[in-house]
Motif scaffolding. Structure first.
Motif, PDB file in Angstrom:
ATOM      1  N   THR A 118     -19.034 -69.233  11.970  1.00 20.95           N
ATOM      2  CA  THR A 118     -18.047 -70.243  11.589  1.00 20.95           C
ATOM      3  C   THR A 118     -18.512 -71.661  11.927  1.00 20.95           C
ATOM      4  O   THR A 118     -18.503 -72.538  11.079  1.00 20.95           O
ATOM      5  CB  THR A 118     -16.693 -69.996  12.283  1.00 20.95           C
ATOM      6  N   ILE A 119     -18.925 -71.888  13.183  1.00 20.42           N
ATOM      7  CA  ILE A 119     -19.282 -73.260  13.564  1.00 20.42           C
ATOM      8  C   ILE A 119     -20.708 -73.355  14.086  1.00 20.42           C
ATOM      9  O   ILE A 119     -21.122 -74.390  14.596  1.00 20.42           O
ATOM     10  CB  ILE A 119     -18.306 -73.814  14.634  1.00 20.42           C
ATOM     11  N   GLU A 126     -20.841 -81.421   7.527  1.00 22.45           N
ATOM     12  CA  GLU A 126     -19.635 -80.585   7.600  1.00 22.45           C
ATOM     13  C   GLU A 126     -19.844 -79.438   8.582  1.00 22.45           C
ATOM     14  O   GLU A 126     -20.947 -78.911   8.708  1.00 22.45           O
ATOM     15  CB  GLU A 126     -19.367 -80.032   6.205  1.00 22.45           C
ATOM     16  N   ILE A 127     -18.747 -79.011   9.226  1.00 18.34           N
ATOM     17  CA  ILE A 127     -18.840 -77.880  10.145  1.00 18.34           C
ATOM     18  C   ILE A 127     -18.994 -76.599   9.339  1.00 18.34           C
ATOM     19  O   ILE A 127     -18.194 -76.300   8.458  1.00 18.34           O
ATOM     20  CB  ILE A 127     -17.569 -77.782  11.015  1.00 18.34           C
ATOM     21  N   LYS A 223     -10.898 -70.064  11.926  1.00 18.15           N
ATOM     22  CA  LYS A 223     -10.643 -70.811  10.683  1.00 18.15           C
ATOM     23  C   LYS A 223      -9.280 -71.507  10.727  1.00 18.15           C
ATOM     24  O   LYS A 223      -9.059 -72.505  10.052  1.00 18.15           O
ATOM     25  CB  LYS A 223     -10.656 -69.852   9.484  1.00 18.15           C
ATOM     26  N   SER A 227      -9.667 -78.409  12.012  1.00 16.92           N
ATOM     27  CA  SER A 227     -11.078 -78.751  12.181  1.00 16.92           C
ATOM     28  C   SER A 227     -11.272 -80.085  12.877  1.00 16.92           C
ATOM     29  O   SER A 227     -12.337 -80.387  13.390  1.00 16.92           O
ATOM     30  CB  SER A 227     -11.778 -78.746  10.829  1.00 16.92           C
ATOM     31  N   GLU A 231     -14.364 -81.362  15.166  1.00 12.26           N
ATOM     32  CA  GLU A 231     -15.148 -82.527  14.750  1.00 12.26           C
ATOM     33  C   GLU A 231     -15.126 -83.615  15.820  1.00 12.26           C
ATOM     34  O   GLU A 231     -16.160 -84.206  16.137  1.00 12.26           O
ATOM     35  CB  GLU A 231     -14.600 -83.079  13.432  1.00 12.26           C
TER      36      GLU A 231
END
Lengths: 335, 490
Positions: A118-119, A126-127, A223, A227, A231
């Protein structure tokens, strides 16, 4: 079970105004509503969950053999017997060991994998997850599709001392060295027949089968995190490890604690894996667990009273575990 | 509640060894003995379902046809006969063939043979409704509790069957092997006709033995000699499935002990005597196994595998011998190489001064056929059994299943080309009346305890003395447990 009183209390505290209560005279449709949405589930719960539990508790105080109506009340004798029984103590110890190791290993692995897809990707822009994340997400779920029995049989083959996959792989370098002139005996370990390895081998199989499921669970949770928080942390210079453990983990704590409870319950059961891979509880009872021993006591030895006592102890341990985990994982504000 | 105790053996089939299943079917029947006569007498008042006044479920009523030597039960050809077969290791072809033979014998009779793998779920409701079949094979993991059926007066006395003339002349009883009726008899009444005869033996490849110049072992010393020679060729003497079948070697050890000390050794064990495992013969037998363990004669890794895996290793040539019942050939069909020439020899004597001759065998009967007391056409059920017990049908069974029945001389000398069956046949003939067996492991379900114990023993974790001490503790535990009903041993 604790959920039942709370749901009963909360509506009554809302409807404290007497004026409104007059308006809510029980009409046929309201009675029907209560009957269907409260009465039926409660009845099902009492008949199929509470009553067997109470019945098992009663049987645990008797010497019931399961073949006749005779069940002599013998008080706590069964409990004395099982705690004096070294096999039962060994089984319970194995269960407690599994309860600590299985959730820790599975959930740590699942969390790390979930973070990766995911990250864990490029730290600029963008992540996103690592390359090919979507493929990994699907593939890692595959083992979960297999029934536990199949996994047990599969791993029994993998661990076989005679041409098993694991020994085969370990023997690859041995074969290579022997080609070069060394004289090393090939490895012929019976992984499930060695006190040192049997339980670890079974743990590995269970982790393999479940890690994908928990990964998918955590991916969904991650998810759902806004975000912006991730960030912002990244802009402040947090690395991937810091992001994972100090930003993501606290925000999916509820999911993790639920997963721990599920895994813990599974670790306290383990019946299928153990009885397929080591049907008699392993050499020297090295892989014995309560559920398998209980099954043997009830159905092979026909000592249902004794088996019920084993089951009651296991149920109490399970409940205690669930309460401890859920309480420990409550956030500070909740307390 | 009721479903719990009616299928105690319903665990996953693949985890049970054939020895377990044989033990289970015997235990079910034998557990009746503990109920005593009172329970049987009571059941006659309680049920009366059989439609007769007999304590024991009673005789089968005559079929309504004319009774003659050719039709001893008076089967009426206008009444259909219904037979239900357990479709397990032996399939159901043999029963279909017997059905055709019966139809040929009684012109116009309708014989319905059906088969199932779940005897209990299918038949129990029919027993309760009073509409059971006329004959059924109460076998498999999902078989019915024979003890309960007998105590409720649901089964017929099969005395008429064994007294009836056999299709091959003489009475049916005369045509059976020694000891064939014992497992189905309770308090002198025969409730089950156990059709399949099992011989316990040491199995090997005749081809391999010929190549290496070995001959079938007679004494344990011979076995050890073969072990030494096998070791030189990097082969193991024995394979074992420690996870669920280490007790096969307990069977071997007790068998050798009985041969050494005579049937009294088995009696002491069946009595759960305080010195059962201290008997000289038993001490010697355990020491013999320990000797083989210490000599590394067991295929390494046995502690981690199941019987299927161990047996596959054995027939693939990694181990030389394997102790098992005569079901082994059928069980290994499809795994055994074609030219293996699987052959059995009686379990060895511990010394040349053994009390029983080298030819003596450990043999017992299994696969219980029963005629319900409420059967509509019980006479038809008995007649079907009489047909099955004819030499022709017994031979057909041997041919279809590679297994022997309780009928004497039912296997031709060529054994349909099966070396294993031929050797079983020879062992039975050579043994004559020298047949022995024991019951305590089945009665008290000690197999469950012996499996892990013997796994440790064969893996070398514990020695013979400790293995015996722990076995004795198990036996003492059963004897002193008042909640376990004991069986009378003469």
């Amino acid at each position: 079970m604790t959920a039942v009183p709370t749901t009963l209390e909360s509506p009554s505290s809302d409807a404290s105004a007497p004026r409104r209560r007059v308006g809510r005279r029980p009409s046929a449709s309201r009675l029907l509503f209560f009957a269907v949405f409260l009465g039926v589930p409660l009845l099902v719960y009492i008949v199929f969950v509470v009553s067997p539990f109470l019945q098992a508790f009663y049987y645990s105080l008797t010497s019931w053999r399961g073949v006749s109506g005779n069940a002599d009340f013998i008080g706590l004798d069964n409990y004395r017997t099982i705690f004096a029984d070294p096999v039962y103590r060994k089984a319970l110890a194995n269960n407690l060991l599994l309860m600590i190791i299985l959730p820790t290993v599975t959930i740590t692995l699942a969390f790390i994998l979930a973070v990766m897809v995911t990250i864990g990707g490029d730290s600029r822009g963008e992540i996103r997850g690592i390359k090919g994340a979507s493929i990994y997400r699907v593939v890692s779920f595959f083992p979960y599709v297999l029934p536990a029995v199949v996994i047990g049989i599969l791993f029994a083959f993998i661990y076989s001392p005679n041409g098993g996959l694991l020994n085969g792989v370990l023997n690859l370098p041995v074969g290579l060295l022997n080609q070069l002139g060394a004289d090393i005996d090939p490895i012929g370990l019976a992984w499930l027949g060695e006190r040192r390895f049997a339980l670890a081998a079974i743990i590995a199989a269970v982790v393999w089968s479940l890690v994908g499921f928990y990964m998918v669970l955590f991916v969904a949770a991650i998810k759902a995190i806004p975000s912006e928080t991730i960030e912002a942390a990244r802009l402040d210079g947090a690395g991937r490890a810091r992001l994972a453990f100090q930003v993501v983990l606290p925000q999916i704590r509820e999911n993790v604690s639920t997963a721990v409870v599920y895994m813990g319950i599974m670790a306290l059961d383990m019946f299928v894996y153990i009885s397929v891979m080591t049907p008699s509880g392993g050499i020297g009872k090295s892989t014995e667990v309560v559920s398998r021993y209980l099954y043997e006591t009830a159905f092979a030895r026909s000592q249902f009273g004794l088996a019920s006592a084993m089951g009651v102890v296991l149920a109490l341990v399970t409940m205690l575990m669930a309460v401890v985990v859920l309480f420990a994982s409550r956030s500070k504000e909740d307390r | 509640m009721s479903t719990q105790h009616e299928s105690p053996e319903s665990s996953t089939e693949s985890l049970e060894t054939p020895l377990d299943r044989l033990a289970a079917s015997r235990r079910r029947f034998l557990s009746l003995a503990s109920l005593g006569t009172g329970a049987v007498a009571l059941s006659a008042c309680a049920t009366g379902g059989g439609g007769d006044d007999d304590d024991s479920g009673g005789d089968v009523a005559e079929g309504g046809g004319e009774v003659s030597d050719d039709n001893p039960f008076g089967v009426d050809p206008s009444k259909p006969v219904e037979v239900v077969i357990f479709d397990g290791g032996y399939g159901d072809q043999y029963a279909k063939d017997a059905g055709e033979a019966m139809a040929a014998l009684h012109e116009g009779i309708e014989v319905n043979v059906s088969s199932t793998v779940d005897i209990q779920p299918e038949l129990q409701p029919r027993f309760v409704a009073g509409e059971p079949p006329d004959l059924y094979d109460n076998s498999g993991a999902q078989s019915m509790n024979t003890a309960a059926l007998v105590s409720e007066g649901q089964l017929s006395d099969l005395a008429a069957l064994i007294q009836a003339p056999s299709l091959d002349g003489g009475t049916v009883e005369d045509s059976l092997l020694p000891g064939a009726l014992e497992p189905g008899t309770y308090s002198g009444t025969l409730y089950s006709l156990n059709y399949v005869y099992t011989v316990f033996a040491l199995w090997y490849s005749a081809k391999q033995f010929e190549e290496k110049g070995w001959s079938a072992p007679v004494t344990w010393e011979d076995v050890m000699t073969i072990g030494e020679e096998a070791k030189k060729e990097k082969l193991s003497l024995f394979a074992y499935g420690g996870q669920n079948a280490a007790d096969y070697y307990h069977t071997l050890a007790i068998s050798m002990a009985v041969k050494e000390g005579g049937p009294e050794v088995a009696t002491m064990l069946d009595k759960l005597d305080a010195g059962a495992y201290e008997q000289d013969a038993v001490v010697k037998a355990f020491a013999a196994i320990e000797e083989a363990v210490k000599a590394d004669f067991f295929l390494p890794g046995g502690s981690g595998i199941k019987h299927t895996d161990a047996q596959a290793q054995w027939v693939s040539g990694k181990a030389v011998m394997y102790p098992s019942g005569s079901w082994i050939e059928n069980e290994q069909k499809g795994v055994t190489p074609e030219d293996y020439e699987m052959t059995g020899c009686p379990e060895p004597q511990l010394s040349s001064s053994a009390a029983m001759p080298a030819e003596a065998i450990h043999g017992t009967a299994g696969e219980p056929f029963q005629v319900p007391a409420q059967a509509k056409n019980g006479a038809g059920g008995l007649e079907f059994l009489r047909v099955m017990l004819s030499k022709e049908q017994a031979q057909n069974f041997a041919k279809v299943t590679s297994s022997t029945t309780v009928v004497k001389d039912s296997v031709p000398d060529d054994a349909f080309g099966s070396t294993a069956l031929a050797s079983v046949n020879e062992m039975i003939k050579a043994a004559g009346e020298n047949v022995y067996t024991w019951n305590f492991t089945d009665w008290y379900n000690l197999g469950t305890d012996f499996k892990p114990l013997w796994n440790e023993f064969l893996n070398g974790d514990i020695g013979a003395d400790e293995a015996r001490e722990r076995s004795q503790e198990l036996v003492d535990g059963v004897r002193e447990d008042d909640s376990v009903d004991k069986f009378d041993v003469e």
